[in-house]
Motif scaffolding. Structure first.
Motif, PDB file in Angstrom:
ATOM      1  N   TYR A  26       0.838  -1.206   0.000  1.00  0.00           N
ATOM      2  CA  TYR A  26       0.000   0.000   0.000  1.00  0.00           C
ATOM      3  C   TYR A  26       0.875   1.260   0.000  1.00  0.00           C
ATOM      4  N   ARG A  27       1.856   1.318   0.908  1.00  0.00           N
ATOM      5  CA  ARG A  27       2.741   2.482   0.975  1.00  0.00           C
ATOM      6  C   ARG A  27       3.715   2.524  -0.203  1.00  0.00           C
ATOM      7  N   GLN A  28       4.095   1.358  -0.698  1.00  0.00           N
ATOM      8  CA  GLN A  28       5.000   1.317  -1.841  1.00  0.00           C
ATOM      9  C   GLN A  28       4.384   1.953  -3.086  1.00  0.00           C
ATOM     10  N   SER A  29       3.074   2.128  -3.082  1.00  0.00           N
ATOM     11  CA  SER A  29       2.433   2.766  -4.234  1.00  0.00           C
ATOM     12  C   SER A  29       2.840   4.225  -4.367  1.00  0.00           C
ATOM     13  N   TRP A  30       3.208   4.874  -3.249  1.00  0.00           N
ATOM     14  CA  TRP A  30       3.680   6.259  -3.343  1.00  0.00           C
ATOM     15  C   TRP A  30       5.082   6.469  -2.770  1.00  0.00           C
ATOM     16  N   GLU A  31       5.594   5.502  -1.976  1.00  0.00           N
ATOM     17  CA  GLU A  31       6.901   5.697  -1.356  1.00  0.00           C
ATOM     18  C   GLU A  31       7.674   4.376  -1.269  1.00  0.00           C
ATOM     19  N   PRO A  32       8.029   3.793  -2.412  1.00  0.00           N
ATOM     20  CA  PRO A  32       8.860   2.595  -2.349  1.00  0.00           C
ATOM     21  C   PRO A  32      10.260   2.948  -1.859  1.00  0.00           C
ATOM     22  N   ARG A  33      10.879   2.002  -1.159  1.00  0.00           N
ATOM     23  CA  ARG A  33      12.210   2.270  -0.610  1.00  0.00           C
ATOM     24  C   ARG A  33      13.336   1.788  -1.512  1.00  0.00           C
ATOM     25  N   ARG A  34      13.068   0.805  -2.362  1.00  0.00           N
ATOM     26  CA  ARG A  34      14.152   0.195  -3.128  1.00  0.00           C
ATOM     27  C   ARG A  34      13.877   0.160  -4.627  1.00  0.00           C
ATOM     28  N   TYR A  81      13.532   2.079 -10.761  1.00  0.00           N
ATOM     29  CA  TYR A  81      12.993   2.733 -11.957  1.00  0.00           C
ATOM     30  C   TYR A  81      11.597   3.242 -11.642  1.00  0.00           C
ATOM     31  N   GLY A  82      11.365   4.543 -11.857  1.00  0.00           N
ATOM     32  CA  GLY A  82      10.089   5.134 -11.507  1.00  0.00           C
ATOM     33  C   GLY A  82      10.040   5.479 -10.030  1.00  0.00           C
ATOM     34  N   THR A  83       9.060   6.298  -9.677  1.00  0.00           N
ATOM     35  CA  THR A  83       8.959   6.760  -8.288  1.00  0.00           C
ATOM     36  C   THR A  83       7.597   6.525  -7.663  1.00  0.00           C
ATOM     37  N   VAL A  84       6.534   6.554  -8.452  1.00  0.00           N
ATOM     38  CA  VAL A  84       5.175   6.404  -7.924  1.00  0.00           C
ATOM     39  C   VAL A  84       4.459   5.310  -8.704  1.00  0.00           C
ATOM     40  N   ASN A  85       3.778   4.414  -7.994  1.00  0.00           N
ATOM     41  CA  ASN A  85       3.064   3.300  -8.624  1.00  0.00           C
ATOM     42  C   ASN A  85       1.556   3.534  -8.497  1.00  0.00           C
ATOM     43  N   ALA A  86       1.071   4.450  -9.315  1.00  0.00           N
ATOM     44  CA  ALA A  86      -0.316   4.904  -9.194  1.00  0.00           C
ATOM     45  C   ALA A  86      -1.137   4.653 -10.454  1.00  0.00           C
ATOM     46  N   ASP A  87      -0.656   3.799 -11.354  1.00  0.00           N
ATOM     47  CA  ASP A  87      -1.351   3.557 -12.620  1.00  0.00           C
ATOM     48  C   ASP A  87      -2.190   2.294 -12.588  1.00  0.00           C
ATOM     49  N   GLY A  88      -2.562   1.870 -11.412  1.00  0.00           N
ATOM     50  CA  GLY A  88      -3.383   0.676 -11.272  1.00  0.00           C
ATOM     51  C   GLY A  88      -2.847  -0.234 -10.190  1.00  0.00           C
ATOM     52  N   PHE A  89      -3.688  -1.155  -9.736  1.00  0.00           N
ATOM     53  CA  PHE A  89      -3.274  -2.137  -8.741  1.00  0.00           C
ATOM     54  C   PHE A  89      -4.191  -3.335  -8.848  1.00  0.00           C
ATOM     55  N   GLY A  90      -3.765  -4.409  -8.213  1.00  0.00           N
ATOM     56  CA  GLY A  90      -4.605  -5.590  -8.188  1.00  0.00           C
ATOM     57  C   GLY A  90      -4.159  -6.544  -7.106  1.00  0.00           C
ATOM     58  N   ARG A 133       1.087  -0.645  -9.895  1.00  0.00           N
ATOM     59  CA  ARG A 133       1.629  -0.493 -11.241  1.00  0.00           C
ATOM     60  C   ARG A 133       2.095   0.924 -11.534  1.00  0.00           C
ATOM     61  N   ASP A 134       3.263   1.008 -12.149  1.00  0.00           N
ATOM     62  CA  ASP A 134       3.759   2.234 -12.757  1.00  0.00           C
ATOM     63  C   ASP A 134       3.889   1.942 -14.239  1.00  0.00           C
ATOM     64  N   ALA A 135       2.981   2.446 -15.061  1.00  0.00           N
ATOM     65  CA  ALA A 135       2.922   2.086 -16.475  1.00  0.00           C
ATOM     66  C   ALA A 135       4.143   2.589 -17.228  1.00  0.00           C
TER      67      ALA A 135
END
Length: 252
Positions: free
Chosen positions: A26-34, A37-46, A89-91
């Motif tokens: 859940y938090r990795q969608s906006w603040e992954p630590r590791r 490539y990419g910074t925000v995973n806000a293009d979908g989830f499942g 997902r980060d498209a």
């Protein structure tokens, strides 16, 4: 791009695995630590999960960010499972496939996710795509690189390959056709988990005494039991065992 996780263990609410951990998916969608490539995973989830007595998993997928979905918050609170696969997902490229492009992809007992990107998509995989039967190409859930990689894996599974071999051979084929691709793949049938580390991070937490194994793009907490999977490796796990096997680079 993307973060994903698979879990095998005692039944637990989805939220205990995905939301409650300090650095969970859940938090990795906006603040992954590791994430490299990419910074925000806000293009979908499942999330896909297995219910007792039913080998075919259920799925809940959406095109938007996980934090904006109030229905997921309710599901995460009450749905319990002993096996799941989830992803944010980060498209790589924009598209019109909406939630169909969000992992996990599914067929029969299988759930699948791809963390990474195929270089030169879509032209780089034209030859591999041409090897698939027309009905399998027409059955693709989405028109992106991950969906085609899933079709290649599923074709091998249907031909009788073991899960780890299906992932490994697909990674080597795609890496040969599209050098520089990042191909961290994650696959489960609710009893086993197989994954590849190829160009991005992969970790696992094994607790044999609790019959519990977690495989994820990155640790969801600071438990000292987390172990990083070396790059160019295939992982095969059950609730009590984890096996790591090196992968060779494909021929130039």
């Amino acid at each position: 791009m993307c973060r994903h996780i698979a879990y095998l263990g005692p039944p637990s609410p989805l939220g205990e695995l995905l939301v409650r951990p300090a650095h969970g998916l859940y938090r990795q969608s906006w603040e992954p630590r590791r994430q490299r490539y990419g910074t925000v995973n806000a293009d979908g989830f499942g999330v896909g999960w297995y219910a007792d007595g039913d080998p075919v998993p259920a799925r809940y997928r959406r095109a938007g960010p996980i934090w904006a979905d109030l229905s997921f918050a309710d599901l995460a609170r009450v749905v319990r499972t002993g096996a799941l696969l989830a992803a944010v997902r980060d498209a790589t490229l924009s598209g019109a496939d909406a939630e169909a492009a969000a992992a996990p992809y599914a067929a029969g007992p299988w759930l699948f996710s791809h963390n990474g990107a195929v270089k030169g998509w879509p032209g780089s995989l034209g030859r591999l795509a041409s090897l698939l039967p027309a009905n399998e190409l027409l059955s693709l859930e989405a028109r992106n690189d991950s969906a085609l990689v899933w079709a290649l894996v599923l074709h091998r599974l249907r031909d009788g390959d073991e899960p780890g071999q299906a992932l490994a051979d697909t990674v080597l084929d795609v890496a040969a056709a599209a050098p520089g691709s990042r191909l961290n793949l994650l696959l489960t049938d609710g009893e086993t988990v197989c994954a590849t580390a190829w160009g991005d991070t992969l970790w696992y937490l094994a607790e044999p005494g609790r019959s519990r194994t977690v495989v994820a793009s990155e640790p969801y907490d600071d438990d000292p039991g987390w172990r990083e999977v070396p790059d160019r490796t295939v992982l095969a796990a059950t609730r009590t065992d984890v096996l790591l096997t090196p992968l060779k680079e494909p021929p130039a």
